[in-house]
Design an enzyme around this catalytic site. Sequence first.
Site, PDB file in Angstrom:
ATOM      1  N   ARG A   1       0.810  -1.219   0.000  1.00 47.17           N
ATOM      2  CA  ARG A   1       0.000   0.000   0.000  1.00 47.17           C
ATOM      3  C   ARG A   1       0.849   1.278   0.000  1.00 47.17           C
ATOM      4  O   ARG A   1       0.352   2.365  -0.231  1.00 47.17           O
ATOM      5  CB  ARG A   1      -0.958  -0.011   1.206  1.00 47.17           C
TER       6      ARG A   1
ATOM      7  N   TYR B   1      42.265  22.037  -4.950  1.00 45.95           N
ATOM      8  CA  TYR B   1      42.122  20.877  -5.842  1.00 45.95           C
ATOM      9  C   TYR B   1      42.768  21.194  -7.175  1.00 45.95           C
ATOM     10  O   TYR B   1      42.481  22.237  -7.790  1.00 45.95           O
ATOM     11  CB  TYR B   1      40.617  20.606  -6.011  1.00 45.95           C
TER      12      TYR B   1
HETATM   13  C1  UD1 Z   1      -1.737  -6.601  11.909  1.00 42.97           C
HETATM   14  C2  UD1 Z   1      -2.544  -7.532  12.835  1.00 42.97           C
HETATM   15  C3  UD1 Z   1      -3.816  -6.819  13.251  1.00 42.97           C
HETATM   16  C4  UD1 Z   1      -3.493  -5.487  13.900  1.00 42.97           C
HETATM   17  C5  UD1 Z   1      -2.616  -4.633  12.982  1.00 42.97           C
HETATM   18  C6  UD1 Z   1      -2.140  -3.409  13.729  1.00 42.97           C
HETATM   19  C7  UD1 Z   1      -2.122  -9.863  12.173  1.00 42.97           C
HETATM   20  C8  UD1 Z   1      -2.664 -11.039  11.454  1.00 42.97           C
HETATM   21  N1  UD1 Z   1      -2.875  -8.765  12.150  1.00 42.97           N
HETATM   22  O1  UD1 Z   1      -2.490  -6.406  10.715  1.00 42.97           O
HETATM   23  O2  UD1 Z   1      -4.541  -7.608  14.169  1.00 42.97           O
HETATM   24  O3  UD1 Z   1      -4.692  -4.799  14.237  1.00 42.97           O
HETATM   25  O4  UD1 Z   1      -1.469  -5.372  12.571  1.00 42.97           O
HETATM   26  O5  UD1 Z   1      -1.385  -2.549  12.906  1.00 42.97           O
HETATM   27  O6  UD1 Z   1      -1.065  -9.960  12.745  1.00 42.97           O
HETATM   28  N2  UD1 Z   1       4.921  -9.035   8.328  1.00 42.97           N
HETATM   29  C9  UD1 Z   1       5.934  -9.947   8.158  1.00 42.97           C
HETATM   30  N3  UD1 Z   1       5.660 -11.110   7.483  1.00 42.97           N
HETATM   31  C10 UD1 Z   1       4.444 -11.404   6.997  1.00 42.97           C
HETATM   32  C11 UD1 Z   1       3.403 -10.467   7.179  1.00 42.97           C
HETATM   33  C12 UD1 Z   1       3.666  -9.289   7.855  1.00 42.97           C
HETATM   34  O7  UD1 Z   1       7.048  -9.725   8.595  1.00 42.97           O
HETATM   35  O8  UD1 Z   1       4.303 -12.499   6.415  1.00 42.97           O
HETATM   36  C13 UD1 Z   1       5.203  -7.781   9.058  1.00 42.97           C
HETATM   37  C14 UD1 Z   1       5.019  -6.555   8.210  1.00 42.97           C
HETATM   38  O9  UD1 Z   1       6.251  -6.175   7.602  1.00 42.97           O
HETATM   39  C15 UD1 Z   1       4.552  -5.509   9.222  1.00 42.97           C
HETATM   40  C16 UD1 Z   1       3.891  -6.317  10.316  1.00 42.97           C
HETATM   41  O10 UD1 Z   1       4.299  -7.661  10.138  1.00 42.97           O
HETATM   42  O11 UD1 Z   1       5.658  -4.809   9.775  1.00 42.97           O
HETATM   43  C17 UD1 Z   1       2.365  -6.224  10.260  1.00 42.97           C
HETATM   44  O12 UD1 Z   1       1.927  -6.724   9.023  1.00 42.97           O
HETATM   45  P1  UD1 Z   1       0.729  -6.058   8.227  1.00 42.97           P
HETATM   46  O13 UD1 Z   1       0.527  -6.811   6.971  1.00 42.97           O
HETATM   47  O14 UD1 Z   1       0.893  -4.593   8.150  1.00 42.97           O
HETATM   48  O15 UD1 Z   1      -0.497  -6.434   9.213  1.00 42.97           O
HETATM   49  P2  UD1 Z   1      -1.875  -5.709   9.351  1.00 42.97           P
HETATM   50  O16 UD1 Z   1      -2.758  -6.129   8.244  1.00 42.97           O
HETATM   51  O17 UD1 Z   1      -1.673  -4.273   9.551  1.00 42.97           O
HETATM   52 CA    CA Z   2       0.172  -2.896   9.527  1.00 41.03          CA
END
Ligand code: UD1
Ligand code: CA
Length: 457
Positions: free
Chosen positions: A15, A386
């Site tokens: 995003r 220089y």
């Molecule tokens: C996540 C939470 C959600 C919470 C929200 C808060 C989960 C399933 N959901 O959702 O409950 O309300 O954060 O901001 O955890 N990442 C990885 N590997 C992956 C997926 C993600 O390292 O396979 C990391 C991303 O880089 C990021 C963080 O985890 O820094 C959160 O991932 P993101 O996809 O932003 O989760 P949200 O949909 O925001």
């Molecule tokens: Ca997030």
Amino acid sequence: MVKCAIILAAGEGKRMKSSTPKVLHKVCGKEMVNHVIDTMRKANIEEVNVVIGKGAEKVKESTNSRHVSYSFQDKQLGTGHAIICAKEFLKGKKGIVAIFAGDAPLIEASTVESLMELHEKEGYKATILTSIVENPTGYGRIVRNINGDVEKIVEHKDCSQSELNINEVNSAIYCFDIENLIESLDKLTNNNAQGEYYLTDVIGILKEQKHKVGAMAVKFEETLGVNSRVQLAEAEMLLRKRINKKHMENGVTLIDPNSTYIGPDVEIHCDTIIYPNNVIEGSTIIKDNCILYPNSRIVDSIIGSGVNIQSSVILESTIGQETTVGPFAYIRPETVVGKHARIGDFVEIKKSTIGDNTKVSHLTYIGDAEVGSGCNFGCGTVVVNYDGKNKYKTIIGNNSFIGCNTNLVSPVKVQDNTYIAAGSTITNEVPEGSLAIARAKQVTLKGWVEKKGLLKK
Ligand code: UD1
Ligand code: CA
């Protein structure tokens, strides 16, 4: 008992629409993931593991100096899968692991400490940091039972109609008992709307096994997760407010806090006054009683007491007390300016030392030079450092008077108490106490204009 942390930073951040990994986007001049790491340290968490995947090399490079270890998540199969990838880091450890999202840079150290304290005091196996929000769209919801105890977290896309109405949301910051977490990871499935292994499902798994799970609610601004450029700007504004408030409380005057940009690691001492549109970055220290008039950028520099700066750029340099800089000066890395000096308009200084009480007032370039104290540079002096291939050093002793429009061709030495006539090009050493003149003698032809028939009447 161990207190360690894992930061999830493997996601791409689609995003954001960027070729830079999301967690490396900066808030108030510092990468989001580094905000989180630095906050961990402040909360006395020693061992930090960062889960990397998308843009792994870049994330490694940007976090390297902070002494963290890394786990690698090849495919981003969800936040639970990311923790599975960090199993090696957790193996054999007994105690608490705090888990953070690398895209939530506003969390404060005191909050992390309170979360850990609550976790330990209550004997929880998992403690979730939550917030109550007006619009919970996109966040995981905290589902509680009739007694108010946390039951599970349901992701937005998996919510039932009634769950969608819950406005307590998961911040993606938690504490877990390490052994219980590892056990639960084996039970995760990707049987959900996004086909991902959710870390959030661990909460329900622990509850089914009758383990105690807790939650601590904090204000939303600490838990804001950055998923888009709009949220990045929101985080920037919130952190800027927080930083500026801290400086004002410490006795710094900000004429307009909304247009003053100070990095999170900048130190400013009391009675300094900062006008609008100053950008102060990195590990800069500004001592007391300085005045920063509008429009300067100061990076990784030390500014002594009582310094005045106006519309200038100062990079990786030191400015001595009571010195004035600008308007429109450019002070480049590795410059040290002494006390009570003056660096005036359109002056560029690079990798040089300038002694106390020396004045370089206008239109001058000084590079790779050592300049003594009490010197005066006339307008338009150029250090010719220089030759097209190599750079050479220029040394100027104390109390030297360098006339206007002088070139000092390096390497060259000008000793103490010397005068250089205006318009000179100096190529040889000027001995102590002498005057050097190096310019063509003036020839005056009397009546020349009339003789040539050019006289206008
Ligand atoms: C996540 C939470 C959600 C919470 C929200 C808060 C989960 C399933 N959901 O959702 O409950 O309300 O954060 O901001 O955890 N990442 C990885 N590997 C992956 C997926 C993600 O390292 O396979 C990391 C991303 O880089 C990021 C963080 O985890 O820094 C959160 O991932 P993101 O996809 O932003 O989760 P949200 O949909 O925001
Ligand atoms: Ca997030």
